[in-house]
Design an enzyme around this catalytic site. Structure first.
Site, PDB file in Angstrom:
ATOM      1  N   SER A 123      64.506  27.191  18.553  1.00 39.15           N
ATOM      2  CA  SER A 123      64.922  27.795  17.293  1.00 39.15           C
ATOM      3  C   SER A 123      63.741  28.177  16.420  1.00 39.15           C
ATOM      4  O   SER A 123      63.918  28.819  15.382  1.00 39.15           O
ATOM      5  CB  SER A 123      65.814  26.816  16.513  1.00 39.15           C
ATOM      6  N   HIS A 144      68.615  31.963  21.911  1.00 42.37           N
ATOM      7  CA  HIS A 144      68.859  30.932  20.912  1.00 42.37           C
ATOM      8  C   HIS A 144      70.330  30.856  20.542  1.00 42.37           C
ATOM      9  O   HIS A 144      70.854  31.690  19.799  1.00 42.37           O
ATOM     10  CB  HIS A 144      68.011  31.210  19.665  1.00 42.37           C
ATOM     11  N   GLU A 156      70.686  34.676  19.464  1.00 39.21           N
ATOM     12  CA  GLU A 156      69.507  35.504  19.222  1.00 39.21           C
ATOM     13  C   GLU A 156      68.749  35.681  20.538  1.00 39.21           C
ATOM     14  O   GLU A 156      68.348  34.706  21.170  1.00 39.21           O
ATOM     15  CB  GLU A 156      68.593  34.839  18.191  1.00 39.21           C
ATOM     16  N   ASN A 194      67.008  31.397  10.948  1.00 41.99           N
ATOM     17  CA  ASN A 194      66.207  30.384  10.254  1.00 41.99           C
ATOM     18  C   ASN A 194      65.249  31.001   9.247  1.00 41.99           C
ATOM     19  O   ASN A 194      64.913  30.379   8.233  1.00 41.99           O
ATOM     20  CB  ASN A 194      65.442  29.538  11.271  1.00 41.99           C
TER      21      ASN A 194
END
Length: 221
Positions: A123, A144, A156, A194
């Protein structure tokens, strides 16, 4: 390139919450899955967790018992990494340590054939950095998933500097075939989610520190 056929075997490394969840997603799409972990107790815990989750779906009439059994039977738990040699795609879902991931993928390059695709569920670590030690860095990309992988739709697909565009596109099409909402992203800090989320959390803490609102109000907002 097109998606990986459901007749091909998928390897998943790490039988924790993420790894076992990814294994379920692949198995639900019809793949045979080899779920590898160095610790037999971790694999058993992961399989037990999947079994309980599927039984809940059966109890709620969201899944037939036979279908749940067939799904579990498509997942082969192993503690020998050489069992991954016939996989078309191997997805790594272990703890976030750059050197450990690099060593793992170097080992996989020796075990698997030269066309095997590799994906990291990291991540936060750089896909470019992970691939930098490999002989075939073009075969590696990020894939991800979000926790729990069985439920969360977003995946992702992260391309490093050396990632072959065909590799990224195959993973994109495969994730889409697995019922996920796949998005392409470059290997930048935090990727998409993130990178957006961290400032979002930090701003909430700053509002609290400055006395802008009480915690319950900030959480509600």
């Amino acid at each position: 390139m097109s998606r990986i056929s459901s007749s091909e075997t998928i390897g998943v490394i790490g039988a924790g919450a993420m790894g076992s969840g990814i294994a379920q997603v692949a198995a639900a799409a019809g793949h045979r899955v080899v779920l590898y972990d160095v610790r037999e107790e971790s694999i058993q815990k992961g399989i037990d967790g999947l079994s309980k989750g599927l039984l809940k779906l059966v109890d709620k009439n969201k899944l037939a018992k036979e279908e749940a059994d067939n799904l579990l039977n498509r997942i082969k738990p192993v503690t020998d990494i050489n069992e991954l040699k016939s996989c078309e795609l191997v997805i790594e879902a272990i703890f976030e340590d750059l050197e450990v991931k690099q060593d793992l993928f170097k080992t996989l390059e020796k075990i698997c054939n030269e066309n095997t695709l590799f994906a990291s569920n990291t991540s936060s670590l750089s896909i470019t950095a992970i691939a930098s030690v490999l002989e075939r860095p073009g075969n590696l990309a990020g894939m991800h998933f979000f926790n729990p992988a069985q439920i969360m739709k977003l995946v992702e697909i992260v391309s490093g500097v050396a990632t072959n565009p065909d590799t990224a596109e195959t993973l994109f099409q495969t994730a889409s075939a697995w019922g996920k909402e796949a998005v392409h992203v470059k290997s930048t800090p935090g990727f998409i989610v993130n990178r957006v989320a961290r400032p979002f959390y930090a701003e909430a803490l700053r509002v609290m520190e400055e006395g802008g609102a009480d915690i319950a109000t900030i959480d509600c907002i």
